[in-house]
Scaffold this motif. Structure first.
Motif, PDB file in Angstrom:
ATOM      1  N   ALA A 160      -5.547  11.092   0.773  1.00 42.61           N
ATOM      2  CA  ALA A 160      -5.866  12.165   1.793  1.00 42.61           C
ATOM      3  C   ALA A 160      -7.604  11.751   2.324  1.00 42.61           C
ATOM      4  CB  ALA A 160      -5.998  13.548   1.487  1.00 42.61           C
ATOM      5  N   ALA A 161      -8.323  11.088   1.276  1.00 39.84           N
ATOM      6  CA  ALA A 161      -9.518  10.845   1.468  1.00 39.84           C
ATOM      7  C   ALA A 161      -9.614   9.512   2.219  1.00 39.84           C
ATOM      8  CB  ALA A 161     -10.521  10.700   0.249  1.00 39.84           C
ATOM      9  N   ASP A 162      -8.766   8.419   1.851  1.00 39.15           N
ATOM     10  CA  ASP A 162      -8.580   7.344   2.561  1.00 39.15           C
ATOM     11  C   ASP A 162      -8.275   7.544   4.146  1.00 39.15           C
ATOM     12  OD1 ASP A 162      -9.079   5.913   0.362  1.00 39.15           O
ATOM     13  OD2 ASP A 162      -6.964   5.533  -0.079  1.00 39.15           O
ATOM     14  N   LYS A 163      -7.489   8.729   4.388  1.00 40.59           N
ATOM     15  CA  LYS A 163      -7.278   8.910   5.595  1.00 40.59           C
ATOM     16  C   LYS A 163      -8.774   9.067   6.832  1.00 40.59           C
ATOM     17  CE  LYS A 163      -6.217  12.973   7.012  1.00 40.59           C
ATOM     18  NZ  LYS A 163      -7.358  13.532   7.810  1.00 40.59           N
ATOM     19  N   GLY A 164      -9.545   9.474   6.091  1.00 43.41           N
ATOM     20  CA  GLY A 164     -10.915   9.764   6.602  1.00 43.41           C
ATOM     21  C   GLY A 164     -10.733  10.536   7.914  1.00 43.41           C
ATOM     22  N   GLU A 239       7.363   7.859  -1.850  1.00 39.53           N
ATOM     23  CA  GLU A 239       6.464   6.691  -1.338  1.00 39.53           C
ATOM     24  C   GLU A 239       5.910   7.566   0.026  1.00 39.53           C
ATOM     25  OE1 GLU A 239       8.712   3.405  -0.364  1.00 39.53           O
ATOM     26  OE2 GLU A 239       9.073   2.833  -2.218  1.00 39.53           O
ATOM     27  N   VAL A 240       4.531   7.656  -0.082  1.00 39.86           N
ATOM     28  CA  VAL A 240       3.664   8.251   1.050  1.00 39.86           C
ATOM     29  C   VAL A 240       2.928   6.998   1.831  1.00 39.86           C
ATOM     30  CG1 VAL A 240       2.031   9.956   1.540  1.00 39.86           C
ATOM     31  CG2 VAL A 240       3.623  10.257  -0.635  1.00 39.86           C
ATOM     32  N   LYS A 241       3.039   6.796   3.099  1.00 41.07           N
ATOM     33  CA  LYS A 241       2.123   6.065   3.839  1.00 41.07           C
ATOM     34  C   LYS A 241       1.688   6.750   5.035  1.00 41.07           C
ATOM     35  CE  LYS A 241       5.566   2.226   2.437  1.00 41.07           C
ATOM     36  NZ  LYS A 241       6.598   1.478   2.966  1.00 41.07           N
ATOM     37  N   ILE A 242       0.328   6.328   5.247  1.00 35.23           N
ATOM     38  CA  ILE A 242      -0.327   6.771   6.531  1.00 35.23           C
ATOM     39  C   ILE A 242      -0.464   5.594   7.403  1.00 35.23           C
ATOM     40  CG2 ILE A 242      -2.448   7.440   7.482  1.00 35.23           C
ATOM     41  CD1 ILE A 242      -2.793   9.089   4.734  1.00 35.23           C
TER      42      ILE A 242
END
Length: 259
Positions: A160-164, A239-242
């Motif tokens: 979630a932090a990487d999503k920014g 597996e979770v991908k954004i």
């Protein structure tokens, strides 16, 4: 001797003469009184008859009045019951109207939300080629488990932090199991695992549900084809991908992070 006899005759005549006078006097005196008594008796009888007639009339009037009062009470009770029923029906109608209004408002709200989500999805679909992977992680589970461990939560926090501050993004969530168990059971278990991940992302990181796409694949597409314990452990995963269409963000993010 003759003198005594004459005296006796004279006295007897006088007494007889006086007795007749007394009876006549009594008769003349008592006759008017008796007439008055008889008159009073007749009047009393008439009064008694009139009183009895009046009593009967009063009784009849009382009976009619009581009947009228009972009828009036019955009509009043009937009217009161009808009024109560009408009030209940009015309250019920008002409640139903309120419920209908609430349901209509909810329906409008859902329709507005659905319209907004559809518009968003259409935008995503129309620009699907612009979406590139920017971050991903793998969440592992214990045998027959669907609860997130502290390590799994930490991995989702980092994702979630990487999503920014990305504006245009979607999240793909795929659930898997090992090959132990029936296909139906494994499909349901993989869905429970992906649901646990989605719930955490929505509640802890406010990611809108309409941005998340998920599927439970059971034991299909294993990460490791092996049959040992280590392989089965790798296959029990989500597996979770954004993916993002924010090109500047995608460029600055660099290669997709893998965990």
């Amino acid at each position: 001797m003759k003198t005594h006899l004459a005296m006796s005759i004279l006295l007897t005549g006088a007494m007889l003469s006086g007795g007749c006078a007394t009876k006549k006097y009594v008769r003349n005196t008592t006759a008017p009184v008796q007439a008055k008594v008889d008159q009073v008796g007749e009047q009393a009888n008439r009064n008694a008859a009139a009183t009895e007639e009046a009593r009967k009339e009063i009784k009849a009037v009382d009976e009619r009045a009581e009947s009228g009062i009972s009828a009036a009470k019955e009509r009043a009770m009937t009217a009161d019951n009808h009024a109560g029923e009408a009030m209940n029906k009015a309250n019920e109608a008002n409640t139903k109207a309120t419920e209908a209004g609430t349901m209509a408002a909810d329906a409008r709200s859902r329709a507005d939300k659905a319209t907004s989500e559809i518009a968003t999805i259409r935008t995503i679909v129309s620009n699907i080629d612009d979406y590139k992977p920017v971050a991903e992680t793998v969440i592992n589970f214990g045998f027959n488990k669907d609860k997130l461990t502290p390590d799994a939560q930490a991995a989702l926090d980092k994702l979630a932090a990487d999503k920014g501050n990305m504006k245009r993004y979607v999240v793909a969530v795929e659930g898997f199991t090992d090959k132990v168990g029936s296909p139906d059971y494994n499909a349901a278990l993989s869905q429970r695992r992906e649901n646990a991940v989605v719930k955490y992302l929505v509640t802890k990181h406010d990611i809108p549900l309409y941005r998340i796409y998920m599927v439970g694949l059971g034991s299909q597409k294993p990460a490791d084809e092996g049959r040992n314990r280590e392989a089965r452990s790798k296959n029990r995963r989500v597996e979770v991908k954004i993916y993002s269409a924010d090109q500047t963000m995608a460029s600055s993010a660099g290669p997709a992070a893998t965990r």
